[in-house]
Design a protein around this motif. Sequence first.
Motif, PDB file in Angstrom:
ATOM      1  N   LEU A  81     130.888  14.289  57.511  1.00 18.08           N
ATOM      2  CA  LEU A  81     129.731  15.185  57.439  1.00 18.08           C
ATOM      3  C   LEU A  81     129.142  15.362  58.833  1.00 18.08           C
ATOM      4  CD1 LEU A  81     127.701  16.764  55.663  1.00 18.08           C
ATOM      5  CD2 LEU A  81     126.393  14.645  55.432  1.00 18.08           C
ATOM      6  N   PHE A  82     129.013  16.626  59.268  1.00 17.43           N
ATOM      7  CA  PHE A  82     128.391  16.968  60.540  1.00 17.43           C
ATOM      8  C   PHE A  82     126.986  17.519  60.269  1.00 17.43           C
ATOM      9  CE2 PHE A  82     132.947  17.447  61.152  1.00 17.43           C
ATOM     10  CZ  PHE A  82     133.170  16.750  62.331  1.00 17.43           C
ATOM     11  N   ILE A  83     125.991  17.030  61.014  1.00 17.19           N
ATOM     12  CA  ILE A  83     124.611  17.488  60.830  1.00 17.19           C
ATOM     13  C   ILE A  83     124.010  17.781  62.191  1.00 17.19           C
ATOM     14  CG2 ILE A  83     122.375  17.020  59.778  1.00 17.19           C
ATOM     15  CD1 ILE A  83     123.636  14.911  58.063  1.00 17.19           C
ATOM     16  N   ASP A  84     123.526  18.987  62.361  1.00 14.11           N
ATOM     17  CA  ASP A  84     122.909  19.401  63.619  1.00 14.11           C
ATOM     18  C   ASP A  84     121.390  19.218  63.532  1.00 14.11           C
ATOM     19  OD1 ASP A  84     122.370  20.457  66.071  1.00 14.11           O
ATOM     20  OD2 ASP A  84     122.855  22.531  65.560  1.00 14.11           O
ATOM     21  N   ASN A  85     120.853  18.325  64.351  1.00 12.01           N
ATOM     22  CA  ASN A  85     119.410  18.059  64.401  1.00 12.01           C
ATOM     23  C   ASN A  85     118.810  17.795  63.021  1.00 12.01           C
ATOM     24  OD1 ASN A  85     119.062  18.298  67.225  1.00 12.01           O
ATOM     25  ND2 ASN A  85     119.018  20.527  67.065  1.00 12.01           N
ATOM     26  N   PRO A  86     119.212  16.721  62.343  1.00  9.92           N
ATOM     27  CA  PRO A  86     118.718  16.476  60.977  1.00  9.92           C
ATOM     28  C   PRO A  86     117.229  16.181  60.894  1.00  9.92           C
ATOM     29  CG  PRO A  86     119.939  14.578  61.793  1.00  9.92           C
ATOM     30  CD  PRO A  86     120.118  15.662  62.803  1.00  9.92           C
ATOM     31  N   VAL A 122     125.984  20.787  58.198  1.00 11.18           N
ATOM     32  CA  VAL A 122     124.597  21.192  57.969  1.00 11.18           C
ATOM     33  C   VAL A 122     124.045  21.739  59.285  1.00 11.18           C
ATOM     34  CG1 VAL A 122     122.295  20.475  57.260  1.00 11.18           C
ATOM     35  CG2 VAL A 122     124.303  19.415  56.213  1.00 11.18           C
ATOM     36  N   PRO A 123     123.741  23.038  59.372  1.00  8.37           N
ATOM     37  CA  PRO A 123     123.237  23.605  60.626  1.00  8.37           C
ATOM     38  C   PRO A 123     121.799  23.198  60.906  1.00  8.37           C
ATOM     39  CG  PRO A 123     123.229  25.272  58.913  1.00  8.37           C
ATOM     40  CD  PRO A 123     123.871  24.045  58.312  1.00  8.37           C
ATOM     41  N   ASP A 124     121.368  23.493  62.110  1.00  7.60           N
ATOM     42  CA  ASP A 124     119.997  23.173  62.516  1.00  7.60           C
ATOM     43  C   ASP A 124     118.980  23.926  61.657  1.00  7.60           C
ATOM     44  OD1 ASP A 124     117.777  22.326  63.866  1.00  7.60           O
ATOM     45  OD2 ASP A 124     118.035  23.663  65.565  1.00  7.60           O
ATOM     46  N   GLN A 125     119.259  25.208  61.371  1.00  5.69           N
ATOM     47  CA  GLN A 125     118.397  26.025  60.523  1.00  5.69           C
ATOM     48  C   GLN A 125     119.170  26.421  59.269  1.00  5.69           C
ATOM     49  OE1 GLN A 125     115.228  26.596  61.194  1.00  5.69           O
ATOM     50  NE2 GLN A 125     115.284  25.608  63.202  1.00  5.69           N
ATOM     51  N   PRO A 126     119.082  25.629  58.187  1.00  2.11           N
ATOM     52  CA  PRO A 126     119.853  25.932  56.981  1.00  2.11           C
ATOM     53  C   PRO A 126     119.470  27.289  56.395  1.00  2.11           C
ATOM     54  CG  PRO A 126     118.906  23.723  56.878  1.00  2.11           C
ATOM     55  CD  PRO A 126     118.262  24.410  58.035  1.00  2.11           C
TER      56      PRO A 126
END
Length: 453
Positions: A133-138, A50-54
Amino acid sequence: MVIILGPVGSGKTVLLNILAGRVVGGHIEGDISVNNQRRGDCWRKLVGYVPDQPLFFPFLTVRETLRYAAQLRLPNTVDDQEIERRVDLLLFNFGLEGIKNRLVNEGIRDGLNIDERKRLAIAIEMLTYPSLLFIDNPVEGLDTFTAFNLMESLSESAKRERRAVLCCSKQPRTDILFLFSKIILMAHGKVAYFGSVNGAIIHFASLGYNCPQYMNPGDFFMDQLTVNYKRRATRESSLKRISGFIDYWEKFTGERPVAESQNMLTPLPEPSPVIYRKSQLIKHRVSWMLQLLILLKRHFVYIFRNEMIVLVNSIQAVVMGLIIAFVFFQMPNNQNGIQNRIGIEFVVIINLVFSLVVPVVNVNFAQKKYIREDRMISLYSLSTFSMSKVISMSLPMMLKVTLFTLCIYWISGMNPAASRFFIFYGILLCVGFLSNGMGLFIAAISPNELVAG
């Protein structure tokens, strides 16, 4: 769950992207393994990110976005009934059921806010039940209450489904921080600590830096790992302090026995049978024809819901066609008429090319970012996307060429025979297809919007 904390520029997002296999180009040293196996080429398709800006394909609803993602991500063995069940379950689990018919567009009045976009992005990654699962700045951009609810839901889901979650953040609140079993503290691109939150407090206390009783440990860690540029003296002292943390941790971990160091790590759960099946290790999860049909449907939904662009293009074709027709009104059958016919053919082709190429370039360049994200996990092949794009662009183009031709042909006094009309119309259709292809080519090779425009 594991969280990476560090100030801006510490390298936490780069580390997350390297582990997720999202870094393209450059030189990366070292080995990355999972469950004692070296990471393979299909890694990006087996994990969630999940990127910082989906990014979401515009003019689709929340439910449609989830459904199209499920149809492209899940293998052929999953039927439509199971897809609908998973979509409904994820809508409910992530609090999206009440907005399932809202458009995902960013920047419009009825679009999704930051919290809803984050929840939808996580829900999309959950479709395939990834083991990691990787999440950038959730929690970036969310208020503290909403951020805690989101992370609590994620924590419960991870425990229930035995999923490993790796996040990176700048400064989470205290109760969010303690949802994570492990914490990685980074500064200057290096690790300053790895272990539990309580262990980090004890570790810093052993170095002479005690966390105040009522202070958020995350704020305390950030204060210690951030360079203070207020004055030269504070800058040098903070740089020296941070270098000391990094050097001590490297020495500390290097001197610890191997067995003791391994006790600090939380092993990943065993691979999920759903995500590691052989059917999901193929290059694309669904057949070529099914990819084409899904992409065609998505493109046509985008076109028909963006009716203002279709209407404006149609009006433009009619207006320009009438202007050209009356400029060359009822051309005579003499020498002047021959010259006028050469002139109108030149004007018609030039006008048609520019009126078709510019919109195609603008639209397709804007969609490049969505395509790049989909291609990162090989969601579909380039051939299916190209074919679907050509077909979906052909209908609006044919409508525009038809209106343009009907407004010009008889008013300007061209040969009234039906065969001549269809020859003229066929030539303009060929010009239209070539213009679409030229627009796609320009959008594909352009590095930015200024060059593309």
